[in-house]
Design a protein around this motif. Structure first.
Motif, PDB file in Angstrom:
ATOM      1  N   ARG A 136      47.104  43.067  44.592  1.00  0.00           N
ATOM      2  CA  ARG A 136      45.866  43.590  45.623  1.00  0.00           C
ATOM      3  C   ARG A 136      46.544  42.726  46.954  1.00  0.00           C
TER       4      ARG A 136
ATOM      5  N   GLY B 206      47.408  40.263  49.902  1.00  0.00           N
ATOM      6  CA  GLY B 206      47.327  38.767  49.743  1.00  0.00           C
ATOM      7  C   GLY B 206      48.161  38.242  50.704  1.00  0.00           C
ATOM      8  N   ASN B 207      48.462  37.058  50.952  1.00  0.00           N
ATOM      9  CA  ASN B 207      49.291  36.316  51.838  1.00  0.00           C
ATOM     10  C   ASN B 207      50.324  35.490  50.661  1.00  0.00           C
TER      11      ASN B 207
ATOM     12  N   GLN C 157      48.209  38.714  41.486  1.00  0.00           N
ATOM     13  CA  GLN C 157      47.528  37.487  41.661  1.00  0.00           C
ATOM     14  C   GLN C 157      46.248  37.590  40.891  1.00  0.00           C
TER      15      GLN C 157
ATOM     16  N   GLU D 146      42.240  36.096  40.416  1.00  0.00           N
ATOM     17  CA  GLU D 146      41.077  36.074  40.977  1.00  0.00           C
ATOM     18  C   GLU D 146      41.156  34.824  41.766  1.00  0.00           C
ATOM     19  N   GLU D 147      41.666  33.938  41.779  1.00  0.00           N
ATOM     20  CA  GLU D 147      41.307  32.662  42.676  1.00  0.00           C
ATOM     21  C   GLU D 147      42.405  32.697  43.736  1.00  0.00           C
ATOM     22  N   GLY D 148      43.345  33.778  43.802  1.00  0.00           N
ATOM     23  CA  GLY D 148      44.400  34.023  44.780  1.00  0.00           C
ATOM     24  C   GLY D 148      45.771  33.363  44.348  1.00  0.00           C
ATOM     25  N   THR D 149      45.911  32.768  43.116  1.00  0.00           N
ATOM     26  CA  THR D 149      47.108  32.331  42.610  1.00  0.00           C
ATOM     27  C   THR D 149      47.995  33.409  42.165  1.00  0.00           C
TER      28      THR D 149
ATOM     29  N   LEU E  51      46.554  30.145  52.746  1.00  0.00           N
ATOM     30  CA  LEU E  51      45.578  31.107  53.165  1.00  0.00           C
ATOM     31  C   LEU E  51      45.191  32.016  51.831  1.00  0.00           C
ATOM     32  N   ASN E  52      46.230  32.286  51.048  1.00  0.00           N
ATOM     33  CA  ASN E  52      45.683  33.384  49.883  1.00  0.00           C
ATOM     34  C   ASN E  52      44.366  33.162  48.990  1.00  0.00           C
ATOM     35  N   PRO E  53      44.456  31.789  48.686  1.00  0.00           N
ATOM     36  CA  PRO E  53      43.302  31.315  48.044  1.00  0.00           C
ATOM     37  C   PRO E  53      41.831  31.429  48.784  1.00  0.00           C
TER      38      PRO E  53
ATOM     39  N   LEU F  67      41.393  33.846  51.048  1.00  0.00           N
ATOM     40  CA  LEU F  67      41.217  35.040  51.337  1.00  0.00           C
ATOM     41  C   LEU F  67      40.693  35.773  49.948  1.00  0.00           C
ATOM     42  N   ALA F  68      41.157  35.364  48.826  1.00  0.00           N
ATOM     43  CA  ALA F  68      40.557  35.739  47.308  1.00  0.00           C
ATOM     44  C   ALA F  68      39.269  35.242  47.226  1.00  0.00           C
TER      45      ALA F  68
END
Lengths: 386, 259
Positions: A269, A271-272, A282, A284-287, B101-103, B105-106
């Motif tokens: 999904r 992200g950066n 990734q 759920e925590e953006g990792t 940034l990504n964490p 955004l999540a």
């Protein structure tokens, strides 16, 4: 700041989210890229090396035996595996090295996954006499030890990156860290259609030679456009090059094939990552999640911003294939056509074996054979023995 | 107390601001409270709390290693904020979070701002979020009075320096050596005019970061900046439980020459 002009954006994707120091470097790179990309002298030199050094144009080969075996659409193979150094990577590398030369770079660095981009970079650095350092995940140096030796033979220094999973993502991290430290004299020759602007646009520009050729070749052979173009996708450089000229041809299906062990586009999904916005595999925590593709070149939890856009806008289709299907594609193309594809390219072949029988014999499809499989023979040998 | 007020009151009292950087979760989240309270006791002005991330493009080797150790402990943005919240009532100095940034955004901008505020976070540094993209989160942060701090590289073109300095909140984080964080032995001699230049764009305190590792450097930077941020050296000292080194660095900021 150029981002406000929305240059380097593909829908919501792309852009440049990097530390301020790196942004300065990218601004200079962007300025030079747009200055030279349509420059007559620059393109004359690039075309000279494409023809005389790489051996372009690459054939669009009608795989008659494979077509007969599958039944259905005619299968054409775009033979990027026949390029000097054995893959499409040389197209982009030549374009960027000519840019680096004009920018006065004394040193070139690059990341590599399977080693194809590293070999291509080391090759042109040898030819132009530029100091070259290649970052490669430690795990990948083991999987592709022959390519490590190849790069060293070409005079490059290969740095095995131990951190993280020791894969492509980690090599990209290290290369960026090097660039930030040494940008005054160093050119980062990025090999995939990823990273902050202007890298994705630049890589696409130089790789689009693939579809520029294939479109003409297909029209000459069939008198029409193909029904579909298939390419494997990791970061997405061969795919964006194979698609570029067809993006506005809405009757041509664009199909990206990715490993089910690194299903970034199918399961990720937005992200950066690594300084740009894209679809990211990734949690759920953006990792970013670890990936486990058998093809080192596809082992990446992100993907080029334009692919992210082609997916969300519905222009391109994204499918996954299993390791078993890939091995089947690898062996079938070898046996039936006498062409051993790279494991990466075997992903596209694998899906062609499913797709072609589902289409009419009036149709034709182009499968981009992004690289040759010599580098993978030992690994496949070990996998088949199991 | 907002971040800017805290900085200014430290400076007004005749001292220089001193902001140590710690990697949350290095050594486990269980020691986070003790580390922060002990630093507070030493008299630091604020604490920069690093959140570990898998792809830390702006971190040098020392902090990156600390981040890897923290990640191995299962540490992430969410559980750091939760841990901080538990002892937020004991923390009297502002905390500054540094995360990619990504964490965020999540997490979602609003939820992040709320939880960060409750955790005592009063400032935020996102090294891979350019100023032009800060609208993603800026409104949510402003509502909670969390300052969005800009990193200003002294090697940037003048126009960019002016823009970043003017947009920064809380303080200006001046990057004093090219590139990523890490302890360095050599500094450019001509830094002072750059700091004077920064001051002309903004009334905010200007702190020098990236590469300061000795009490002598802390003092030297004090002569032309409003204080320092010390990262790698602190992270390294904490990993070795070397509080003597940390104390000597903090002390140096107290008798840094005031101009």
């Amino acid at each position: 700041m150029k981002a406000t002009e929305k240059r380097g954006y593909f829908g919501e994707f792309g852009g440049s989210s990097v530390p301020s120091d790196l942004q300065n470097v990218l601004d200079i790179l962007e300025e030079n890229f747009y200055r030279y990309k349509d420059d007559e002298e620059f393109n004359r030199e690039l075309n000279y090396y494409f023809e005389e050094y790489v051996g372009r144009k690459s054939p669009l080969y009608f795989a008659e035996n494979l077509t007969k075996q599958c039944g259905g659409a005619k299968i054409y193979l775009k033979r990027e595996d026949l390029n000097h150094t054995g893959s499409h990577k040389i197209n982009n590398v030549l374009g960027q090295i000519l840019l680096a030369k004009r920018m006065g770079a004394k040193r070139v660095i690059a990341e590599t996954g399977a080693g194809q981009h590293g070999v291509a970079t080391a090759t042109v650095c040898a030819m132009f006499g530029i100091d070259c350092t290649i970052y490669m995940g430690a795990e990948d140096t083991k999987r592709q030890s022959l390519n490590v030796f190849r790069m060293e033979l070409l005079g490059a220094k290969v740095v095995a990156v131990e951190k993280g999973q020791g894969r492509l993502k980690d090599a990209v991290d290290e290369a960026f860290a090097d660039l930030v430290k040494n940008y005054e004299h160093t050119f980062y020759l990025l090999g995939s259609a990823v990273g902050p602007h202007p890298f994705p646009s630049m890589v696409k520009h130089f790789q689009s030679v693939i579809s520029k050729e294939s479109k003409k070749q297909h029209l000459a052979k069939e008198g029409k456009l193909p029904a579909a173009v298939l390419a494997c996708v990791g970061g997405g450089s061969n795919a964006i090059g194979a698609f570029a000229e067809y993006i506005d041809e809405h009757n041509v299906r664009l199909i990206d094939v990715e490993p089910d062990q690194a299903p970034t586009l199918t399961e990720g999904r937005p992200g950066n990552l690594h300084g740009f916005r894209c679809i990211v595999l990734q949690d759920e925590e953006g990792t970013p999640l670890p990936t486990y593709s058998i093809a080192a070149g596809l082992d990446y939890p992100g993907v080029g911003p334009e692919h992210s856009y082609l997916k969300t806008s519905g222009r391109a289709e994204y499918v996954t294939v299993t390791n078993e299907e890939v091995l089947e594609g690898f062996q079938t193309l070898s046996k039936v056509e006498g062409i051993i594809p790279a494991l990466e390219s075997a992903h596209a072949v694998a899906y062609a074996l499913t797709l072609a029988p589902a289409l009419s014999a009036e149709d034709s499809i182009i499968v981009n054979i992004s690289g040759r499989g010599d580098k993978d023979v030992e690994q496949v040998f070990a996998m088949l023995k199991k | 107390m907002t971040l800017q007020t805290a900085m200014e009151s430290a400076i007004k009292s005749g001292e220089k601001a001193f902001v140590p950087y710690i990697m949350a979760g290095d050594g486990g989240l269980s020691i986070l409270r003790e580390t922060i309270l002990r630093l507070q006791h030493l008299g630091v002005t604020a604490i920069e709390v690093g959140i570990p991330f898998t792809d830390p493009v702006a971190d040098g080797p020392t902090i990156e290693k600390a981040g890897e150790r923290a990640l191995a402990n299962g540490v992430n943005l969410r559980n750091v904020l939760a841990a901080l919240k538990e002892f937020a009532h004991e923390v009297k100095i502002p905390l500054v979070a540094m995360t990619y940034l990504n964490p965020i955004l999540a997490y979602g901008a609003a939820a992040f701002a709320q939880d960060a505020y409750e955790a005592g976070i009063r400032g935020l540094i996102v090294p891979d979020m350019p100023l032009e993209e800060s609208s993603i989160i800026h409104t949510e942060l402003s509502e909670k009075e969390i300052s969005l701090i800009q990193l200003v590289s002294l090697t940037s073109p003048t126009e960019r320096i002016a823009k970043l300095a003017a947009a920064s909140e809380g303080f200006i984080y001046a990057v004093t050596v090219n590139g990523i964080t890490g302890a360095r032995s050599v500094f450019s001699n001509d830094l002072a005019p750059h700091f004077a230049n920064l001051k002309s764009y903004s009334a905010l305190p200007v702190l020098a970061g990236f590469g300061i590792s000795t009490p002598e450097q802390v003092e030297a930077f004090g002569s032309f900046s409003d204080g320092v941020i010390v990262g790698s050296k602190i992270v390294d000292a904490l990993a070795h439980n070397d509080w003597e080194t940390i104390e000597s660095l903090v002390k140096a900021s107290k008798h840094a020459e005031v101009n």
